[in-house]
Motif scaffolding. Structure first.
Motif, PDB file in Angstrom:
ATOM      1  N   PRO A  33     -15.950 -44.344   6.962  1.00 10.22           N
ATOM      2  CA  PRO A  33     -14.648 -44.886   6.552  1.00 10.22           C
ATOM      3  C   PRO A  33     -13.702 -43.773   6.118  1.00 10.22           C
ATOM      4  N   GLY A  34     -12.435 -43.957   6.420  1.00  9.95           N
ATOM      5  CA  GLY A  34     -11.462 -42.942   6.041  1.00  9.95           C
ATOM      6  C   GLY A  34     -10.132 -43.164   6.717  1.00  9.95           C
ATOM      7  N   LEU A  35      -9.311 -42.147   6.719  1.00  7.70           N
ATOM      8  CA  LEU A  35      -7.960 -42.227   7.255  1.00  7.70           C
ATOM      9  C   LEU A  35      -7.931 -41.957   8.756  1.00  7.70           C
ATOM     10  N   ASN A  36      -7.084 -42.686   9.434  1.00  5.50           N
ATOM     11  CA  ASN A  36      -6.764 -42.345  10.808  1.00  5.50           C
ATOM     12  C   ASN A  36      -5.740 -41.216  10.788  1.00  5.50           C
ATOM     13  N   PRO A  37      -5.711 -40.387  11.825  1.00  7.78           N
ATOM     14  CA  PRO A  37      -4.719 -39.303  11.841  1.00  7.78           C
ATOM     15  C   PRO A  37      -3.298 -39.854  11.880  1.00  7.78           C
ATOM     16  N   THR A  38      -2.428 -39.323  11.034  1.00  5.32           N
ATOM     17  CA  THR A  38      -1.030 -39.763  11.028  1.00  5.32           C
ATOM     18  C   THR A  38      -0.222 -39.026  12.087  1.00  5.32           C
ATOM     19  N   ASP A  39      -0.773 -37.940  12.594  1.00  7.62           N
ATOM     20  CA  ASP A  39      -0.097 -37.184  13.646  1.00  7.62           C
ATOM     21  C   ASP A  39      -1.166 -36.700  14.620  1.00  7.62           C
ATOM     22  N   GLU A  40      -0.894 -36.867  15.900  1.00 11.97           N
ATOM     23  CA  GLU A  40      -1.883 -36.511  16.921  1.00 11.97           C
ATOM     24  C   GLU A  40      -2.253 -35.031  16.865  1.00 11.97           C
ATOM     25  N   LYS A  41      -1.285 -34.194  16.592  1.00 11.28           N
ATOM     26  CA  LYS A  41      -1.526 -32.752  16.578  1.00 11.28           C
ATOM     27  C   LYS A  41      -2.057 -32.268  15.234  1.00 11.28           C
ATOM     28  N   ASP A  42      -1.469 -32.733  14.133  1.00 11.38           N
ATOM     29  CA  ASP A  42      -1.807 -32.222  12.813  1.00 11.38           C
ATOM     30  C   ASP A  42      -2.804 -33.081  12.042  1.00 11.38           C
ATOM     31  N   GLY A  43      -3.181 -34.234  12.584  1.00  6.64           N
ATOM     32  CA  GLY A  43      -4.110 -35.094  11.868  1.00  6.64           C
ATOM     33  C   GLY A  43      -3.492 -35.602  10.575  1.00  6.64           C
ATOM     34  N   ASN A  44      -4.154 -35.386   9.448  1.00  8.20           N
ATOM     35  CA  ASN A  44      -3.662 -35.826   8.131  1.00  8.20           C
ATOM     36  C   ASN A  44      -3.050 -34.692   7.329  1.00  8.20           C
ATOM     37  N   LEU A  45      -2.634 -33.644   8.001  1.00  8.17           N
ATOM     38  CA  LEU A  45      -2.071 -32.491   7.303  1.00  8.17           C
ATOM     39  C   LEU A  45      -0.873 -32.881   6.443  1.00  8.17           C
ATOM     40  N   GLN A  46       0.018 -33.711   6.970  1.00 16.45           N
ATOM     41  CA  GLN A  46       1.202 -34.093   6.203  1.00 16.45           C
ATOM     42  C   GLN A  46       0.826 -34.908   4.971  1.00 16.45           C
ATOM     43  N   ASP A  47      -0.256 -35.701   5.070  1.00 12.84           N
ATOM     44  CA  ASP A  47      -0.730 -36.445   3.897  1.00 12.84           C
ATOM     45  C   ASP A  47      -1.198 -35.493   2.808  1.00 12.84           C
ATOM     46  N   ILE A  48      -1.860 -34.415   3.213  1.00  7.84           N
ATOM     47  CA  ILE A  48      -2.332 -33.415   2.250  1.00  7.84           C
ATOM     48  C   ILE A  48      -1.143 -32.723   1.596  1.00  7.84           C
ATOM     49  N   VAL A  49      -0.163 -32.354   2.431  1.00  4.59           N
ATOM     50  CA  VAL A  49       1.041 -31.705   1.914  1.00  4.59           C
ATOM     51  C   VAL A  49       1.744 -32.613   0.915  1.00  4.59           C
ATOM     52  N   SER A  50       1.838 -33.889   1.242  1.00  5.92           N
ATOM     53  CA  SER A  50       2.544 -34.840   0.376  1.00  5.92           C
ATOM     54  C   SER A  50       1.854 -34.985  -0.980  1.00  5.92           C
ATOM     55  N   ARG A  51       0.540 -34.860  -0.995  1.00  4.81           N
ATOM     56  CA  ARG A  51      -0.212 -34.976  -2.250  1.00  4.81           C
ATOM     57  C   ARG A  51      -0.086 -33.718  -3.108  1.00  4.81           C
ATOM     58  N   GLY A  52       0.284 -32.610  -2.495  1.00  3.87           N
ATOM     59  CA  GLY A  52       0.488 -31.389  -3.254  1.00  3.87           C
ATOM     60  C   GLY A  52      -0.663 -30.411  -3.207  1.00  3.87           C
ATOM     61  N   SER A  53      -1.867 -30.884  -2.939  1.00  3.24           N
ATOM     62  CA  SER A  53      -3.025 -30.010  -2.817  1.00  3.24           C
ATOM     63  C   SER A  53      -4.141 -30.781  -2.131  1.00  3.24           C
ATOM     64  N   LEU A  54      -5.103 -30.053  -1.589  1.00  5.14           N
ATOM     65  CA  LEU A  54      -6.239 -30.718  -0.968  1.00  5.14           C
ATOM     66  C   LEU A  54      -7.044 -31.491  -2.009  1.00  5.14           C
ATOM     67  N   HIS A  55      -7.161 -30.933  -3.216  1.00  4.16           N
ATOM     68  CA  HIS A  55      -7.896 -31.633  -4.270  1.00  4.16           C
ATOM     69  C   HIS A  55      -7.271 -32.993  -4.572  1.00  4.16           C
ATOM     70  N   GLU A  56      -5.965 -33.025  -4.781  1.00  8.12           N
ATOM     71  CA  GLU A  56      -5.300 -34.294  -5.079  1.00  8.12           C
ATOM     72  C   GLU A  56      -5.425 -35.266  -3.919  1.00  8.12           C
ATOM     73  N   PHE A  57      -5.379 -34.741  -2.708  1.00  7.07           N
ATOM     74  CA  PHE A  57      -5.573 -35.582  -1.524  1.00  7.07           C
ATOM     75  C   PHE A  57      -6.978 -36.187  -1.530  1.00  7.07           C
ATOM     76  N   LEU A  58      -7.989 -35.382  -1.851  1.00  7.16           N
ATOM     77  CA  LEU A  58      -9.358 -35.869  -1.863  1.00  7.16           C
ATOM     78  C   LEU A  58      -9.580 -36.890  -2.973  1.00  7.16           C
ATOM     79  N   VAL A  59      -8.918 -36.706  -4.105  1.00 10.56           N
ATOM     80  CA  VAL A  59      -9.020 -37.690  -5.191  1.00 10.56           C
ATOM     81  C   VAL A  59      -8.569 -39.061  -4.691  1.00 10.56           C
ATOM     82  N   SER A  60      -7.413 -39.103  -4.038  1.00 10.96           N
ATOM     83  CA  SER A  60      -6.897 -40.384  -3.539  1.00 10.96           C
ATOM     84  C   SER A  60      -7.747 -40.910  -2.384  1.00 10.96           C
TER      85      SER A  60
END
Length: 462
Positions: A33-60
């Motif tokens: 279970p997990g997230l589908n890629p939000t962008d075909e090329k970058d996957g969930n990169l923008q989601d990580i950027v929006s969270r501010g850090s990989l740690h905060e992204f992983l928390v959510s």
């Protein structure tokens, strides 16, 4: 403080990119279970950027999908483990490499020793760790001298003076690492400052262009970075040649010179140790003094142990294991600050966690920052409480996460020694006090760093 992350994406993301770059991953869907890629090329990169850090992204991510979750980096799936239970199940045969070293060397363009087979990697790792151990054994008096100089400086300040922990402890760490790694060439502050300038540039730019290619688009920035890297490499190579001619065997580079490593490999290992050793030691000391300043009770308990074990004598390597409470303070500092919030391992063979199959060549993230704040593992997880490490369960969990025992990275073991010498010297002479109104925010990067300068005041012990 060093600017570890000028680019908006946390430096830890570079670890993911670097490992995936080095080891092409399976494109099979994991079914986890997990997230589908939000962008075909970058996957969930923008989601990580929006969270501010990989740690905060992983928390959510783990809040939404549970302790085993997946996301996408580019077009490739990544599996993240966010509890002690799942980490305990995860069997990974890749014990020969260190994720930090793999990431750092790949970004620096260092490939030697990484493709020479498991036996060569194990030998090189043992040489590296042995060199750090012998360096501490041979140079503890010099480390004590550097710490005593800093504590003496603080004692000379009026009690109302605000002391910037970042500036002072980064300076201590830089002096310690350069002099213990490279020898008396760096006894002159001017040489340390020159070395630090290149160190800052490398940490500011390394991996920055990996995600967006921005370094390649700026000829001036690229030139500045390459000049700093070239100068630092030249210094390390010249130091190695000087030390080899002198046939001394007292500092880190000397131990490497006694091995069968090539000149290039010695330079690379010196680069990794001076870069990583400085950053980890500095931030462990910063966080430890910050947390101590917030608890007079913990300071007093540590003071009593130091007086009982050491009396008025300086700390020695054989006395350090007897400082049980000091070890608890440092363990709790690492846990509360989430000093290294993420680790990564390559799944070299197909594995399984709970009912989930992890395909071969997947990247598996250890969401350590999530686990270190998990209320199922740690009671009142956001509270700084060294007493929790009196319990065997806490010790076992900490060891499993790689923060103690045989699997601890050598740079962290070095940092623990530096921090122990600092605490044993400072706490017996001074009391730490927090700056009123100061709000601590964390940058959860590869090494968690206070977002802004951290200030304390000190008073003499009666």
């Amino acid at each position: 403080m060093l600017d570890f992350a000028i680019f908006a994406v946390t430096f830890v993301i570079i670890l993911v990119g670097a490992v995936l770059y080095l080891y092409p991953s399976s494109r099979r869907a994991s079914g986890i279970p997990g997230l589908n890629p939000t962008d075909e090329k970058d996957g969930n990169l923008q989601d990580i950027v929006s969270r501010g850090s990989l740690h905060e992204f992983l928390v959510s991510l783990h809040q939404e999908f549970g302790s085993v979750a997946s996301f996408w980096f580019g077009g490739r799936p990544v599996v993240s483990l966010g509890s002690v239970h799942q980490l305990r199940q995860h069997i990974n045969p890749n014990h020969t490499t260190d994720s930090f070293e793999t990431m750092l060397k790949s970004l620096l363009g260092y490939q030697s020793g990484m493709g020479g087979g498991a036996s060569e990697t194990i030998v090189r790792k043992k040489v590296y760790e042995s060199a750090i151990n012998s360096t501490l054994k041979n140079n503890l008096p010099h480390l004590l001298k550097l710490v005593e100089e800093l504590v003496g400086k603080w004692k000379s300040f009026p009690e109302s003076q605000h002391i910037p922990l970042g500036a002072h402890l980064l300076g201590l760490s830089m002096k310690t690492v350069t002099q213990l790694a490279l020898g008396e060439r760096f006894k002159d502050d001017a040489d340390v400052i020159s070395f630090r300038k290149n160190h800052d540039v490398i940490w500011s730019e390394i991996g920055k262009g990996y995600l967006d290619g921005s370094l390649e688009k700026s000829s001036s920035r690229k030139g500045h970075y390459e000049k700093a890297l070239s100068e630092m490499e030249s210094v390390l190579l010249s130091v190695a040649k000087e030390r080899k001619a002198q046939r001394k065997q007292t500092v880190f580079v000397d131990a490497l010179l006694q091995s069968t490593l090539t000149e290039r490999q010695i330079m690379e290992d010196c680069m990794v140790f001076t870069l990583a050793g400085c950053v980890i030691a500095a931030n462990l000391c910063i966080w430890a003094l910050h947390f101590l300043s917030t608890s007079e009770e913990v300071q007093d308990k540590l003071y009593k142990e130091l007086e009982q074990v050491l009396g008025s004598d300086p700390v020695t390597l054989d006395k350090i294991p007897q400082l049980k409470y000091c070890q608890q303070v440092l363990n709790e500092t690492v846990r509360t600050a989430k000093l290294t919030p993420v680790a990564a391992r390559l799944q070299e063979v197909e594995g399984k966690v709970d009912q989930h199959v992890i395909p071969k060549e997947s990247l598996v993230i250890y969401a350590l920052g999530v686990v270190l704040q998990d209320s199922d593992t740690w009671s009142i997880p956001y509270r700084f409480d060294p007493d929790r490490f009196e319990e065997d369960s806490a010790k076992k969990s900490f060891c499993l996460l790689g923060f103690s025992g045989n699997q601890t990275c050598p740079e962290l073991r070095f940092a623990y020694t530096v921090a122990t010498v600092l605490l044993s010297t400072l706490v017996r002479q001074l009391k730490l006090h927090p700056l009123k109104g100061q709000v601590m925010e964390v940058r959860s990067e590869l090494v968690s760093t206070p977002k802004d300068e951290t200030w304390v005041t000190v008073s003499r012990r009666n």
